[in-house]
Design an enzyme around this catalytic site. Structure first.
Site, PDB file in Angstrom:
ATOM      1  N   ASP A 173       0.427  -2.639 -57.436  1.00 35.06           N
ATOM      2  CA  ASP A 173      -0.617  -2.186 -58.137  1.00 35.06           C
ATOM      3  C   ASP A 173      -1.026  -2.955 -59.079  1.00 35.06           C
ATOM      4  OD1 ASP A 173      -2.856  -0.444 -57.746  1.00 35.06           O
ATOM      5  OD2 ASP A 173      -1.589   1.353 -59.136  1.00 35.06           O
ATOM      6  N   HIS A 256      -8.329  -2.913 -53.776  1.00 38.84           N
ATOM      7  CA  HIS A 256      -8.100  -1.363 -53.558  1.00 38.84           C
ATOM      8  C   HIS A 256      -9.078  -0.728 -52.333  1.00 38.84           C
ATOM      9  CE1 HIS A 256      -5.778  -1.278 -57.343  1.00 38.84           C
ATOM     10  NE2 HIS A 256      -5.575   0.053 -56.998  1.00 38.84           N
ATOM     11  N   HIS A 259      -6.611  -0.868 -49.352  1.00 35.83           N
ATOM     12  CA  HIS A 259      -5.915   0.198 -49.597  1.00 35.83           C
ATOM     13  C   HIS A 259      -6.404   1.489 -48.906  1.00 35.83           C
ATOM     14  CE1 HIS A 259      -4.789   4.046 -51.504  1.00 35.83           C
ATOM     15  NE2 HIS A 259      -3.601   3.596 -51.250  1.00 35.83           N
ATOM     16  N   HIS A 273       0.852   3.526 -52.342  1.00 37.99           N
ATOM     17  CA  HIS A 273      -0.037   3.146 -52.936  1.00 37.99           C
ATOM     18  C   HIS A 273      -0.032   1.627 -53.203  1.00 37.99           C
ATOM     19  CE1 HIS A 273      -3.857   3.011 -54.940  1.00 37.99           C
ATOM     20  NE2 HIS A 273      -3.363   2.176 -56.020  1.00 37.99           N
TER      21      HIS A 273
HETATM   22  N1  LIG Z   1      -5.954   8.189 -60.721  1.00 39.86           N
HETATM   23  C1  LIG Z   1      -5.801   6.739 -60.794  1.00 39.86           C
HETATM   24  O1  LIG Z   1      -6.472   5.972 -61.574  1.00 39.86           O
HETATM   25  C2  LIG Z   1      -4.926   6.172 -59.863  1.00 39.86           C
HETATM   26  C3  LIG Z   1      -4.446   4.795 -60.125  1.00 39.86           C
HETATM   27  C4  LIG Z   1      -3.712   4.295 -58.988  1.00 39.86           C
HETATM   28  C5  LIG Z   1      -3.022   5.383 -58.064  1.00 39.86           C
HETATM   29  N2  LIG Z   1      -3.430   6.664 -57.897  1.00 39.86           N
HETATM   30  C6  LIG Z   1      -3.235   7.397 -57.031  1.00 39.86           C
HETATM   31  O2  LIG Z   1      -1.674   7.414 -57.150  1.00 39.86           O
HETATM   32  C7  LIG Z   1      -1.066   8.137 -55.855  1.00 39.86           C
HETATM   33  C8  LIG Z   1       0.015   7.068 -55.676  1.00 39.86           C
HETATM   34  O3  LIG Z   1       1.103   7.462 -56.602  1.00 39.86           O
HETATM   35  P1  LIG Z   1       2.508   7.055 -56.428  1.00 39.86           P
HETATM   36  O4  LIG Z   1       2.782   5.626 -55.593  1.00 39.86           O
HETATM   37  O5  LIG Z   1       3.560   7.423 -57.268  1.00 39.86           O
HETATM   38  O6  LIG Z   1       2.915   8.090 -55.012  1.00 39.86           O
HETATM   39  P2  LIG Z   1       3.248   9.830 -55.239  1.00 39.86           P
HETATM   40  O7  LIG Z   1       2.626  10.301 -56.180  1.00 39.86           O
HETATM   41  O8  LIG Z   1       3.419  10.220 -53.656  1.00 39.86           O
HETATM   42  O9  LIG Z   1       4.861   9.541 -55.751  1.00 39.86           O
HETATM   43  C9  LIG Z   1       5.694   8.711 -54.979  1.00 39.86           C
HETATM   44  C10 LIG Z   1       6.847   9.656 -54.957  1.00 39.86           C
HETATM   45  O10 LIG Z   1       8.007   9.249 -55.918  1.00 39.86           O
HETATM   46  C11 LIG Z   1       8.515  10.677 -56.212  1.00 39.86           C
HETATM   47  N3  LIG Z   1       9.099  10.635 -57.692  1.00 39.86           N
HETATM   48  C12 LIG Z   1       8.431  10.502 -58.786  1.00 39.86           C
HETATM   49  N4  LIG Z   1       9.181  10.598 -59.845  1.00 39.86           N
HETATM   50  C13 LIG Z   1      10.324  10.281 -59.246  1.00 39.86           C
HETATM   51  C14 LIG Z   1      11.853  10.159 -59.981  1.00 39.86           C
HETATM   52  N5  LIG Z   1      11.960  10.023 -61.154  1.00 39.86           N
HETATM   53  N6  LIG Z   1      12.802  10.139 -59.180  1.00 39.86           N
HETATM   54  C15 LIG Z   1      12.736  10.203 -57.924  1.00 39.86           C
HETATM   55  N7  LIG Z   1      11.315  10.480 -57.081  1.00 39.86           N
HETATM   56  C16 LIG Z   1      10.399  10.309 -58.043  1.00 39.86           C
HETATM   57  C17 LIG Z   1       7.510  11.437 -55.867  1.00 39.86           C
HETATM   58  O11 LIG Z   1       8.418  12.979 -55.873  1.00 39.86           O
HETATM   59  C18 LIG Z   1       7.007  11.151 -54.747  1.00 39.86           C
HETATM   60  O12 LIG Z   1       7.664  11.627 -53.535  1.00 39.86           O
HETATM   61  C19 LIG Z   1      -2.238   7.720 -54.856  1.00 39.86           C
HETATM   62  O13 LIG Z   1      -2.587   8.907 -54.272  1.00 39.86           O
HETATM   63  C20 LIG Z   1      -3.170   6.617 -55.319  1.00 39.86           C
HETATM   64  O14 LIG Z   1      -4.398   7.093 -54.966  1.00 39.86           O
HETATM   65  C21 LIG Z   1      -4.582   6.992 -58.617  1.00 39.86           C
HETATM   66 ZN   LIG Z   2      -4.332   1.080 -57.787  1.00 42.10          ZN
END
Ligand SMILES: NC(=O)c1ccc[n+]([C@@H]2O[C@H](COP(=O)([O-])OP(=O)(O)OC[C@H]3O[C@@H](n4cnc5c(N)ncnc54)[C@H](O)[C@@H]3O)[C@@H](O)[C@H]2O)c1
Ligand SMILES: [Zn+2]
Length: 364
Positions: A173, A256, A259, A273
């Site tokens: 990312d 993005h 994605h 992501h």
């Molecule tokens: N709002 C924004 O500006 C923005 C920017 C980028 C991404 N996003 C969004 O964020 C999401 C992606 O986030 P992601 O990649 O973190 O995925 P996610 O939120 O699904 O988390 C991934 C996994 O990590 C696990 N996890 C978290 N902390 C942990 C830890 N300490 N130990 C073990 N497991 C842990 C969670 O339980 C989950 O299963 C997408 O929905 C994307 O669209 C938003």
């Molecule tokens: Zn992103």
């Protein structure tokens, strides 16, 4: 167009930072009641530290277990959980989806939000937006808010305890940040705050890229050993703060949108992501016609850290052409950041770029 730069009110990062959550909230006047939105793994890692830190600061709180997707339904569940305690602050503690849900609920209630990323898997923590999906994981829309989080608190001990794959996804990312910001600057388009890019946003994106190239291998090694080191601290800052400020105030482009397009294929839902964005970046470099050396440099870096370089590596081995077309159409939907490119893009052009990026990744 006015230049606009946004950032969270306060950013705190370090070993066992959760111990400082209560005092940090109290100094901002966020004395609760709080609702903590979280999921299983972060809860197990942090529940004792929350009790000590928030009880110590006199902040009452309840915990809401996240249902797995940042969807309208899940946001409503958090709103219900916040009603009875009459929550005056929402705390998100987990991955990007937990943070996005917490932020959406806080915005609907018009109360402050605190984000506590427990993995450096995306640049979600610092931003003033949420990404909303259908309950089955297809991208639906961005929600934009007037304010960034009041506090972002990053516990690197929790992050080092998470699987290294999550950190690598965050590198994907963050890797796209500088390339997307460059496109937005060159094309003189708006950033995610609907303003022009400041020089500082460009400089932060540049620093983000430099830290990734310098520190990623050592940081990944350390996290595989569950260790927090200076390289981990720098890399977490790049994935979280620099990539967050860089994408929001710098802007997004094709990476993005690819994605978002990929999410129409259920096969990609088990990929993170940042993994899909990393492949999207290759597509962006191809469709922009960037020099071969630049593509080769990104491919070499992605291979070194273990990011996807091919369609098969995001779940799409031999995808039918209709599926690729569907992905391209979604990636080019109205409002998509692919339209920040300085040229018109249509689905056939993007399908070709998907195929050519995949071929480049396979050739390595
Ligand atoms: N709002 C924004 O500006 C923005 C920017 C980028 C991404 N996003 C969004 O964020 C999401 C992606 O986030 P992601 O990649 O973190 O995925 P996610 O939120 O699904 O988390 C991934 C996994 O990590 C696990 N996890 C978290 N902390 C942990 C830890 N300490 N130990 C073990 N497991 C842990 C969670 O339980 C989950 O299963 C997408 O929905 C994307 O669209 C938003
Ligand atoms: Zn992103």
């Amino acid at each position: 167009m006015l230049a606009v730069f946004g950032s969270p009110g306060r950013y705190v990062q370090g070993r066992d930072a959760t111990a400082a959550l209560g005092p940090e909230m109290a100094r901002l006047g966020l004395t609760g009641p709080a609702v903590i939105v979280t999921s299983g793994a972060p809860m197990r890692l942090l529940e004792d530290a929350w009790r000590t830190s928030l009880d110590g600061a006199g902040i009452p709180y309840t915990v809401h277990m996240f249902g797995g997707e940042c969807s309208d339904q899940e946001i409503d569940r958090v709103l219900s959980a916040a009603r009875d305690p009459e929550a005056t602050v929402i705390v998100g503690a987990g991955g990007g989806k937990v943070l996005d849900t917490a932020r959406a609920a806080a915005a609907a209630l018009d109360v402050p939000v605190v984000t506590c990323p427990t993995t450096a898997s995306s640049d979600a923590p610092c931003s003033a937006l949420s990404v909303v999906y259908s309950p089955d994981g297809t991208f639906e829309r961005y929600l934009f808010y007037p304010r960034n989080p009041d506090l972002v608190l990053v516990d690197t001990t929790a992050i080092a305890a998470a699987p290294a794959r999550l950190l690598v996804a965050g590198i994907g990312d963050a890797l796209a940040t500088w390339y997307e910001a460059r496109t937005v600057r060159e094309a003189r388009r708006a950033n995610q705050l609907h303003g022009a890019q400041t020089a500082s946003a460009g400089a932060l994106a540049e620093l983000c890229r430099r830290i990734l190239f310098d520190d990623a291998p050592a940081a990944i090694r350390a996290v595989r050993a569950g260790a927090v080191t200076p390289a981990v601290e720098r890399l977490v800052e790049a994935n979280t703060l620099l990539s967050g400020l860089g994408f929001e105030s710098g802007g997004l482009a094709v990476a993005h949108s690819v994605h978002n397009g990929l999410t129409v294929a259920a096969e990609t839902h088990r990929f993170l992501h940042g993994e899909k964005v990393a492949f999207g970046l290759l597509v962006q470099l191809v469709v922009e016609g960037r020099p071969e050396e630049e593509l080769a440099e990104v491919l070499a870096f992605s291979a070194r850290v273990g990011l996807p370089r091919t369609l098969a590596q995001v779940g799409l081995a031999d995808p039918p052409i209709e599926l690729l077309r569907g992905i391209a159409v979604r990636a080019l939907a109205e409002g998509e950041t692919a339209h920040n490119e300085p040229f018109d893009l249509d689905p056939p052009t993007l399908v070709d770029a998907l195929l050519a990026a995949d071929a480049a990744g396979r050739a390595r």
